[in-house]
Scaffold this motif. Sequence first.
Motif, PDB file in Angstrom:
ATOM      1  N   VAL A  14       0.853  -1.193   0.000  1.00  0.00           N
ATOM      2  CA  VAL A  14       0.000   0.000   0.000  1.00  0.00           C
ATOM      3  C   VAL A  14       0.884   1.237   0.000  1.00  0.00           C
ATOM      4  N   ALA A  15       0.512   2.203  -0.813  1.00  0.00           N
ATOM      5  CA  ALA A  15       1.258   3.473  -0.803  1.00  0.00           C
ATOM      6  C   ALA A  15       0.431   4.531  -0.089  1.00  0.00           C
ATOM      7  N   LEU A  16       1.116   5.398   0.622  1.00  0.00           N
ATOM      8  CA  LEU A  16       0.444   6.483   1.355  1.00  0.00           C
ATOM      9  C   LEU A  16       0.922   7.823   0.801  1.00  0.00           C
ATOM     10  N   LEU A  17      -0.029   8.734   0.628  1.00  0.00           N
ATOM     11  CA  LEU A  17       0.322  10.063   0.127  1.00  0.00           C
ATOM     12  C   LEU A  17      -0.201  11.131   1.092  1.00  0.00           C
ATOM     13  N   PRO A  18       0.635  11.575   2.027  1.00  0.00           N
ATOM     14  CA  PRO A  18       0.194  12.598   2.981  1.00  0.00           C
ATOM     15  C   PRO A  18       0.130  13.988   2.346  1.00  0.00           C
ATOM     16  N   GLY A  19      -0.557  14.887   3.031  1.00  0.00           N
ATOM     17  CA  GLY A  19      -0.621  16.280   2.581  1.00  0.00           C
ATOM     18  C   GLY A  19       0.535  17.053   3.170  1.00  0.00           C
ATOM     19  N   SER A  20       0.263  18.227   3.720  1.00  0.00           N
ATOM     20  CA  SER A  20       1.388  18.983   4.271  1.00  0.00           C
ATOM     21  C   SER A  20       1.111  19.412   5.707  1.00  0.00           C
ATOM     22  N   GLY A  21       2.182  19.614   6.459  1.00  0.00           N
ATOM     23  CA  GLY A  21       2.070  20.013   7.858  1.00  0.00           C
ATOM     24  C   GLY A  21       2.114  18.805   8.767  1.00  0.00           C
ATOM     25  N   MET A  22       2.619  18.996   9.980  1.00  0.00           N
ATOM     26  CA  MET A  22       2.727  17.893  10.938  1.00  0.00           C
ATOM     27  C   MET A  22       1.372  17.278  11.266  1.00  0.00           C
ATOM     28  N   GLY A  23       0.341  18.092  11.266  1.00  0.00           N
ATOM     29  CA  GLY A  23      -0.994  17.607  11.599  1.00  0.00           C
ATOM     30  C   GLY A  23      -1.511  16.589  10.594  1.00  0.00           C
ATOM     31  N   VAL A 270      -0.447  22.502  33.794  1.00  0.00           N
ATOM     32  CA  VAL A 270      -1.258  22.684  32.590  1.00  0.00           C
ATOM     33  C   VAL A 270      -0.283  22.867  31.428  1.00  0.00           C
ATOM     34  N   TYR A 271      -0.497  22.076  30.397  1.00  0.00           N
ATOM     35  CA  TYR A 271       0.337  22.141  29.197  1.00  0.00           C
ATOM     36  C   TYR A 271      -0.377  23.049  28.194  1.00  0.00           C
ATOM     37  N   VAL A 272       0.354  23.995  27.635  1.00  0.00           N
ATOM     38  CA  VAL A 272      -0.256  25.011  26.762  1.00  0.00           C
ATOM     39  C   VAL A 272       0.433  24.965  25.401  1.00  0.00           C
ATOM     40  N   SER A 273      -0.337  24.627  24.368  1.00  0.00           N
ATOM     41  CA  SER A 273       0.253  24.604  23.031  1.00  0.00           C
ATOM     42  C   SER A 273      -0.827  24.747  21.971  1.00  0.00           C
ATOM     43  N   PHE A 274      -0.466  25.411  20.886  1.00  0.00           N
ATOM     44  CA  PHE A 274      -1.409  25.634  19.799  1.00  0.00           C
ATOM     45  C   PHE A 274      -0.948  24.926  18.530  1.00  0.00           C
ATOM     46  N   GLY A 275      -0.235  23.819  18.729  1.00  0.00           N
ATOM     47  CA  GLY A 275       0.099  22.965  17.604  1.00  0.00           C
ATOM     48  C   GLY A 275       1.318  23.428  16.828  1.00  0.00           C
ATOM     49  N   SER A 276       1.421  22.914  15.623  1.00  0.00           N
ATOM     50  CA  SER A 276       2.656  23.075  14.853  1.00  0.00           C
ATOM     51  C   SER A 276       2.622  24.241  13.888  1.00  0.00           C
ATOM     52  N   ARG A 277       1.443  24.853  13.676  1.00  0.00           N
ATOM     53  CA  ARG A 277       1.361  25.802  12.564  1.00  0.00           C
ATOM     54  C   ARG A 277       0.435  26.984  12.863  1.00  0.00           C
ATOM     55  N   THR A 278       0.344  27.331  14.145  1.00  0.00           N
ATOM     56  CA  THR A 278      -0.518  28.449  14.506  1.00  0.00           C
ATOM     57  C   THR A 278       0.323  29.594  15.054  1.00  0.00           C
ATOM     58  N   ALA A 279       0.242  30.731  14.387  1.00  0.00           N
ATOM     59  CA  ALA A 279       0.957  31.918  14.848  1.00  0.00           C
ATOM     60  C   ALA A 279       0.076  32.654  15.844  1.00  0.00           C
ATOM     61  N   MET A 280       0.694  33.251  16.845  1.00  0.00           N
ATOM     62  CA  MET A 280      -0.075  34.057  17.789  1.00  0.00           C
ATOM     63  C   MET A 280       0.569  35.442  17.870  1.00  0.00           C
ATOM     64  N   SER A 281      -0.262  36.473  17.965  1.00  0.00           N
ATOM     65  CA  SER A 281       0.285  37.830  18.014  1.00  0.00           C
ATOM     66  C   SER A 281       1.035  38.030  19.328  1.00  0.00           C
ATOM     67  N   ARG A 282       1.994  38.941  19.295  1.00  0.00           N
ATOM     68  CA  ARG A 282       2.781  39.160  20.509  1.00  0.00           C
ATOM     69  C   ARG A 282       1.896  39.707  21.638  1.00  0.00           C
ATOM     70  N   GLU A 283       0.929  40.498  21.266  1.00  0.00           N
ATOM     71  CA  GLU A 283       0.013  41.036  22.272  1.00  0.00           C
ATOM     72  C   GLU A 283      -0.753  39.904  22.973  1.00  0.00           C
ATOM     73  N   GLN A 284      -1.243  38.955  22.160  1.00  0.00           N
ATOM     74  CA  GLN A 284      -1.983  37.828  22.747  1.00  0.00           C
ATOM     75  C   GLN A 284      -1.054  36.927  23.564  1.00  0.00           C
ATOM     76  N   ILE A 285       0.177  36.791  23.099  1.00  0.00           N
ATOM     77  CA  ILE A 285       1.150  35.985  23.837  1.00  0.00           C
ATOM     78  C   ILE A 285       1.380  36.576  25.230  1.00  0.00           C
ATOM     79  N   ARG A 286       1.520  37.896  25.282  1.00  0.00           N
ATOM     80  CA  ARG A 286       1.751  38.542  26.581  1.00  0.00           C
ATOM     81  C   ARG A 286       0.550  38.350  27.523  1.00  0.00           C
ATOM     82  N   GLU A 287      -0.663  38.463  26.966  1.00  0.00           N
ATOM     83  CA  GLU A 287      -1.866  38.254  27.792  1.00  0.00           C
ATOM     84  C   GLU A 287      -1.950  36.800  28.277  1.00  0.00           C
ATOM     85  N   LEU A 288      -1.577  35.901  27.408  1.00  0.00           N
ATOM     86  CA  LEU A 288      -1.616  34.485  27.779  1.00  0.00           C
ATOM     87  C   LEU A 288      -0.643  34.220  28.933  1.00  0.00           C
TER      88      LEU A 288
END
Length: 461
Positions: A14-23, A270-288
């Motif tokens: 069987v051959a597998l053809l993935p898309g893109s990104g770690m997800g 508590v483990y905090v992560s937004f995955g492999s391909r999500t950018a967060m603004s610096r303002e939101q990062i500071r609030e987080l």
Amino acid sequence: MSHSNHQRSAAPHVALLPGSGMGHLTPFLRFAVSLTSRNIRVTIITPHSTVSLAESQTLSHFFSSFPSITQKQLRLLPVNEASVTLEDPFYAQYEAIRRSSHLLPPLLSSLSPPLSALVTDMSLASTVIPVTQALGLPNYILFTSSAKMLTLFVSFHSMVDSQATNDSDEIQIPGMRPIPKSWVPPSLLSDTYNLLKTQIVENGKKMIESDGILINTFQSIEHESLEALNDGKVVNGLPRVTAIGPFHPCDFERSRPLAWLDDQPEGSVVYVSFGSRTAMSREQIRELGDGLVRSGCRFLWLVKEKKVDWEDAAELGEVVGEEFIESVKGKGLVVKDWLNQEEIMAHQAVGGFLSHCGWNSLSEAMWHGVPVLAWPQHGDQKMNAYVVERIGLGMWAKDWDWGEGEMVVEGDEIGKRVGELMGNELHKVQAMRIREEARKAVGDGGSSMKGLIELIETWEK
Ligand code: UDP
Ligand code: UDP
């Protein structure tokens, strides 16, 4: 392979053809390992080159860990139009693979022994199905998100011109109770076509011609959606949808243990992560950051400022503030690097997960029984958060906007919700129940294991 099979001269290939990104890559690799362990020969077709460093590093590590699995590279044709190159780089990569699909026939035909099937990422369905049809090769689609998202994915083309654009706040997706329109990926609701919308319309429509749809979920959490899909309530004539998840995390993914976690009390972090391909603004990062401190909980926080990892060059101190790193020492660990999430989730110190609800992240939370605070950021993530809420895996901060929206969620609010998550005993019990169900599903006699065995039997015919 050590165990010989007396009835057959050759195992199915069987051959597998993935898309893109770690997800998308991760579930394909986990699936490949589970096929290999059942004596299936596997070839993985990897688009060259990958978007992120994480993908290329994972691939080289993977193929050296599994020498029996073959790698074939598909050299992508360059795509230069601004309408593609200015889009999300991972969607642009789907487009590049889609436009290189006509290069597949010689590659597929050259594989030996001859293939029994190709398993294709859902984001490539509409351009790859015609190729396998011409070769007379069965084509299965691997859907790497939830069955709720699959329901939307395969039916969206039929409502794109009516339901999606009318004035109502709700949307009626066939086979599902009405949901707020705001849960649908925002780019699908846009008046104009964009890559994601075009691809979902085309892939969703074409999937009816596949030989089967495989999905990384399991009966006990999504039986409603799975039944609706298989009873023709979503799309008439849809090929069989087989739940074969949750995919086992694999040993090759193990890296270095995090010494810091070893020193924390059980269930306290508590483990905090937004995955492999999500950018967060610096303002939101500071609030987080502020919110995590206010929660009073210990935390392990993976910070990401850019979608693509190699572009994420700013120093951690610059992003979250040097004073912040100093002030949380002992209580919180902030990392701006790739960590092995599966290993973190498996750690006894981790008692909760603030997640963007990428489906792999949720599968890992279910596998390890970790309650989730859902903060969907884009794409399929609100559909997945809907599952989190329905099955009681955790809670969903519904009034927080998509990450791509204008709204910045304040630290105060984040702190409150994180505290609620970490103090909620019901979610802990339910998460452990889901963990058990997950393991039952893929264990001997489990619903997903049965699905997988039936699938392999069709390939053996
Ligand atoms: N992941 C990881 N370390 C990181 C970031 C992500 O191991 O620093 C893994 C995570 O465990 C999951 C995958 O990458 O298996 C991300 O997939 P998901 O569907 O959760 O989200 P996406 O990244 O596609 O948004
Ligand atoms: N369920 C499901 N998919 C979902 C949510 C729930 O298959 O996305 C299942 C769930 O596991 C339970 C049943 O449907 O067995 C009823 O779910 P719930 O308690 O949410 O029922 P409701 O009263 O909301 O219909």
